[in-house]
Scaffold this active site. Structure first.
Site, PDB file in Angstrom:
ATOM      1  N   CYS A 255       3.198   8.483   1.719  1.00 52.45           N
ATOM      2  CA  CYS A 255       3.616   7.361   2.692  1.00 52.45           C
ATOM      3  C   CYS A 255       3.883   5.825   1.900  1.00 52.45           C
ATOM      4  O   CYS A 255       2.898   5.490   1.258  1.00 52.45           O
ATOM      5  CB  CYS A 255       2.608   7.129   3.668  1.00 52.45           C
ATOM      6  SG  CYS A 255       3.218   5.898   5.147  1.00 52.45           S
TER       7      CYS A 255
ATOM      8  N   CYS B 274       5.537  -5.801  15.865  1.00 48.56           N
ATOM      9  CA  CYS B 274       4.875  -4.990  16.880  1.00 48.56           C
ATOM     10  C   CYS B 274       3.620  -5.517  16.920  1.00 48.56           C
ATOM     11  O   CYS B 274       2.694  -5.477  15.943  1.00 48.56           O
ATOM     12  CB  CYS B 274       5.172  -3.759  16.380  1.00 48.56           C
ATOM     13  SG  CYS B 274       6.746  -3.173  15.944  1.00 48.56           S
TER      14      CYS B 274
ATOM     15  N   CYS C 205       0.333  -3.597  15.482  1.00 49.72           N
ATOM     16  CA  CYS C 205       0.361  -3.101  14.112  1.00 49.72           C
ATOM     17  C   CYS C 205      -0.192  -4.326  13.158  1.00 49.72           C
ATOM     18  O   CYS C 205       0.041  -5.417  13.004  1.00 49.72           O
ATOM     19  CB  CYS C 205       1.758  -2.728  13.616  1.00 49.72           C
ATOM     20  SG  CYS C 205       2.268  -3.035  12.075  1.00 49.72           S
TER      21      CYS C 205
ATOM     22  N   CYS D 280       5.773  -7.292   7.117  1.00 53.94           N
ATOM     23  CA  CYS D 280       6.965  -6.764   8.152  1.00 53.94           C
ATOM     24  C   CYS D 280       7.448  -7.888   9.190  1.00 53.94           C
ATOM     25  O   CYS D 280       6.545  -8.451  10.007  1.00 53.94           O
ATOM     26  CB  CYS D 280       6.707  -5.269   8.805  1.00 53.94           C
ATOM     27  SG  CYS D 280       7.881  -4.559   9.757  1.00 53.94           S
TER      28      CYS D 280
ATOM     29  N   CYS E 261      -0.870   1.362   8.677  1.00 50.66           N
ATOM     30  CA  CYS E 261      -0.239   0.750   7.651  1.00 50.66           C
ATOM     31  C   CYS E 261      -0.751  -0.888   7.433  1.00 50.66           C
ATOM     32  O   CYS E 261      -1.031  -1.317   8.491  1.00 50.66           O
ATOM     33  CB  CYS E 261       1.092   0.773   7.717  1.00 50.66           C
ATOM     34  SG  CYS E 261       1.807  -0.077   9.394  1.00 50.66           S
TER      35      CYS E 261
ATOM     36  N   GLU F 148       0.840  -1.061   0.117  1.00 47.22           N
ATOM     37  CA  GLU F 148      -0.019   0.075   0.225  1.00 47.22           C
ATOM     38  C   GLU F 148       0.793   1.299   0.083  1.00 47.22           C
ATOM     39  O   GLU F 148       1.920   1.364   0.676  1.00 47.22           O
ATOM     40  CB  GLU F 148      -0.992   0.029   1.472  1.00 47.22           C
ATOM     41  CG  GLU F 148      -1.744  -1.046   1.731  1.00 47.22           C
ATOM     42  CD  GLU F 148      -2.095  -1.340   2.830  1.00 47.22           C
ATOM     43  OE1 GLU F 148      -2.959  -2.058   3.228  1.00 47.22           O
ATOM     44  OE2 GLU F 148      -2.053  -0.212   3.844  1.00 47.22           O
TER      45      GLU F 148
END
Ligand code: SF4
Length: 373
Positions: A123, A134, A137, A130, A361, A110
């Site tokens: 952005c 975390c 997220c 990822c 995100c 994205e």
């Protein structure tokens, strides 16, 4: 929670083999060599760079300085289409637009374009997924699929610049002004591709987009080896460190990589960056209700930062569907700001663009994946 192995990726043979090579993967000198290796005169690389970076053109039939019979072939080889728009969703009266892109292997990433009164910021994603884990997220929950190539990262930026130039956002044509590496992924875990992309942004036309390094923000959860490497680059981008709490105990949970590099080490690396570049760095802090928004944490953060050249960016958490993590109460947020300011620490509360469109995100990609699955 398992910790990822952290090494800076300078060469990624798996990804390199799979993703078609693009002009944006190479330095300006290498592009000339690549053109020659493909059987074109070296100057064709400069011509194609001009069309790509200066004119933002993706229609080779308009490249009138290249013989007509050669245009498609040279475009296919030097600027293959690496990202395909799946869908765009807009909100904030059209001034925020989130684009979902499909890469050549079906992977989804994205980017988000945001028009403000005085600037347009994009952005972008540096990785598909990822590996930093975390827990608050959406991207982190899905894990890392793969690194993006410099071409794939740059394509998101050039697409944004093109959308701005074409007047696709309300308010008419405008120049893309800011790029933030804060979409999916940990930029410094895909070091070389991110740095090539940064140079594609900052190199003057026709080698790059000619946007000032000061307008580029590279964020990190605190990969100290990556911050140190970035310090040596001599390119003064804005460094943004996602701290999210001033105490190691909580940070070990919120940002698991903290058990590899703790807060003291991360801030020392950021100070080193600031000393070398003269650039104030930013501390990103997602305010999460009853987790990290207590006044004693604001007090501790104020004490940590009062003598540093850092600016705090508080981000009201954009809740992930089904997650227990949510945004702080207004009064807690205000108190957090007040305490930080009492230490003389500059602080802003980030405008949470895109809430209605799964703005945090990874959320649009996660939703799309669910739809496809
Ligand atoms: S917050 Fe950033 S670093 Fe952490 S998992 Fe999400 S994308 Fe990765």
């Amino acid at each position: 929670m398992s910790l990822p192995e952290i090494k800076l990726v300078f060469d990624d043979p798996v990804q390199r083999k799979k993703v078609p090579k693009h002009l944006a993967d190479y330095s300006p000198e290498e592009r000339r060599d690549v053109a020659k290796a493909l059987g074109f005169p070296a100057f064709r690389a400069t011509q194609v760079s001009t069309h790509y970076f200066a004119h933002l053109s993706d229609d080779p039939q308009t490249w009138s300085d290249i013989p007509a019979q050669m245009r498609q072939s040279i475009a296919d080889q030097l600027t293959p289409k690496l990202i395909e728009l799946v869908r765009s969703v807009s909100c904030d009266a059209g001034t925020t637009r989130k684009d979902l892109w499909k890469l050549h292997d079906g992977v989804l990433v994205e980017s988000v374009l945001m028009r403000y009164t005085d600037r347009v910021t994009v952005c972008i994603s540096s990785q598909a997924g990822c590996g930093m884990n975390c827990p608050f997220c959406a991207t982190g929950q899905a894990g890392l699929t793969r690194n993006l190539s410099a071409g794939e990262i740059t394509e998101q930026i050039v697409a944004a610049a093109r959308a701005c130039a074409n007047g696709e956002l309300p308010g008419g044509p405008i120049r893309l002004s800011n790029i933030v590496f804060m979409g999916m992924g940990e930029p410094l875990a895909n070091y070389n591709a991110v740095m090539r992309s940064v140079r594609n942004i900052t190199d003057p036309n026709p080698d790059g987009l000619g946007i000032s390094a000061r307008s580029v923000t590279v964020s990190t959860v605190g990969l100290v080896n990556g911050i140190e490497k970035l310090t040596e680059e001599g390119i003064a981008v804005t460094l943004a460190v996602s701290l999210h709490t001033p105490d190691d105990e909580l940070r070990d949970t919120l940002v698991p990589i903290n058990s590899r590099w703790n807060i003291k080490e991360v801030l020392a690396a950021a100070d080193g960056y600031e000393k070398r570049t003269g650039r104030r760095y930013s501390i990103e802090y997602a305010l999460i209700r009853d987790i990290n928004d207590q006044s004693w944490r604001s007090d501790l953060l104020g004490r940590l930062l009062k003598n540093r050249n850092a600016h705090v960016n508080l981000i009201p958490l954009n809740p992930t569907p089904g997650s227990k993590w949510t945004a702080s109460r207004r009064e807690d947020e205000a108190e957090f700001v007040r305490i930080l300011e009492s230490y003389g620490v500059p602080v802003t509360v980030r405008d949470t663009r895109g809430r209605e469109i799964d703005g945090a995100c990874g959320q649009l990609a996660a939703a799309e994946k669910t739809r496809i699955d």
